[in-house]
Write a protein that holds these residues in place. Structure first.
Motif, mmCIF file in Angstrom:
data_model
loop_
_atom_site.group_PDB
_atom_site.id
_atom_site.type_symbol
_atom_site.label_atom_id
_atom_site.label_comp_id
_atom_site.label_asym_id
_atom_site.label_seq_id
_atom_site.Cartn_x
_atom_site.Cartn_y
_atom_site.Cartn_z
ATOM 1 N N ARG A 243 -4.182 0.572 9.990
ATOM 2 C CA ARG A 243 -4.212 2.023 9.998
ATOM 3 C C ARG A 243 -4.044 2.589 11.404
ATOM 4 N N GLN B 251 2.721 8.233 -5.346
ATOM 5 C CA GLN B 251 3.741 7.347 -4.799
ATOM 6 C C GLN B 251 3.763 6.049 -5.600
ATOM 7 N N SER C 238 0.311 5.613 0.095
ATOM 8 C CA SER C 238 -0.719 6.528 0.592
ATOM 9 C C SER C 238 -1.311 7.454 -0.451
ATOM 10 N N THR C 239 -0.544 7.787 -1.477
ATOM 11 C CA THR C 239 -1.047 8.727 -2.474
ATOM 12 C C THR C 239 -0.849 8.177 -3.873
ATOM 13 N N LYS D 119 -3.570 2.074 -3.591
ATOM 14 C CA LYS D 119 -3.009 3.425 -3.598
ATOM 15 C C LYS D 119 -4.029 4.283 -2.886
ATOM 16 N N ILE D 120 -3.953 4.252 -1.562
ATOM 17 C CA ILE D 120 -4.973 4.909 -0.743
ATOM 18 C C ILE D 120 -4.391 5.135 0.646
ATOM 19 N N SER D 121 -4.861 6.132 1.336
ATOM 20 C CA SER D 121 -4.377 6.440 2.679
ATOM 21 C C SER D 121 -4.676 5.284 3.628
ATOM 22 N N GLY D 122 -3.764 5.054 4.548
ATOM 23 C CA GLY D 122 -3.960 4.002 5.542
ATOM 24 C C GLY D 122 -5.082 4.311 6.503
ATOM 25 N N THR D 123 -5.485 5.590 6.583
ATOM 26 C CA THR D 123 -6.583 5.950 7.478
ATOM 27 C C THR D 123 -7.941 5.595 6.890
ATOM 28 N N THR D 124 -7.958 5.232 5.611
ATOM 29 C CA THR D 124 -9.205 4.850 4.946
ATOM 30 C C THR D 124 -9.522 3.391 5.250
ATOM 31 N N ARG E 79 0.843 -1.192 0.000
ATOM 32 C CA ARG E 79 0.000 0.000 0.000
ATOM 33 C C ARG E 79 0.875 1.237 0.000
ATOM 34 N N ARG F 222 -10.466 -0.353 1.789
ATOM 35 C CA ARG F 222 -9.338 -0.515 0.871
ATOM 36 C C ARG F 222 -9.607 -1.752 0.013
#
Length: 185
Positions: free
Chosen positions: A68, A13, A9-10, A34-39, A7, A42
């Motif tokens: 996350r 990346q 985050s943006t 390709k996503i924020s870990g706070t989401t 994973r 996924r």
């Protein structure tokens, strides 16, 4: 089977560092997000959960790629343990197929249990304190004493259906039955 998860985050990346390491570790399948870990939602991680089977090993580049938060990571570890799936983190050198890895895994589990117990203790202390100040917890009663007595009377007379009684007094069937059981005790 070794299943990898990477994973970043943006969108700008690149997950190549992680996927290369996962391939080198022997992963047969690799899922990426390709996503924020706070989401919480996924798609790649959801697919990993679908594909994993008992006896498999989930491989991540680092633990923070999987969870996350510590709580979320501990939930994942508990789920993996229940499903009979091992976990391997390349950077932290954790591998639950080894004795040392299992020890680390169980330490995480003990920490999770400790956290749950602390939450329960704080909750009980808060409830005790509130009660001492005259506060009563829980959901308010649906029916006052008179309506409850009427519902029980109508039920015992057996002239109206349960559905009709519930409609008249404004409660669901389980609530009516709970009042009936309580009146018979």
């Amino acid at each position: 089977m070794l299943i990898g998860y990477a994973r970043v985050s943006t969108l700008d990346q690149n997950p190549n560092l992680q996927t290369d390491a996962l391939k080198q570790a022997g992963c047969e399948k690799i899922f990426k997000d390709k996503i924020s870990g706070t989401t919480a939602d996924r798609p790649g991680l959801a697919k990993v959960k679908e594909v994993l089977r008992k006896g498999d090993t989930l491989v991540v580049w680092r633990l923070d790629r999987l969870g996350r938060s510590l709580k979320n990571l501990l939930e994942w570890m508990m789920w993996l343990d229940q499903e009979g799936i091992a976990l391997k983190s390349l950077q932290e050198n954790i591998d639950t197929t080894t004795s040392t890895g299992k020890l680390v895994f169980h330490i995480f589990g003990a920490l999770a249990e400790f956290e749950r117990n602390l939450i329960q203790e704080r909750t009980q202390a808060g409830l005790t304190s509130a009660r001492a100040r005259g506060k009563v917890g829980g959901r308010p009663k649906k029916l006052n004493t008179d309506k409850k007595a009427l519902a029980i009377k109508l039920y015992n007379e057996k002239e109206l259906s349960v559905d009709k009684i519930c409609e008249m007094v404004g409660v669901a069937k389980p609530t009516l039955y709970r009042y009936i059981r309580a009146s018979n005790n």
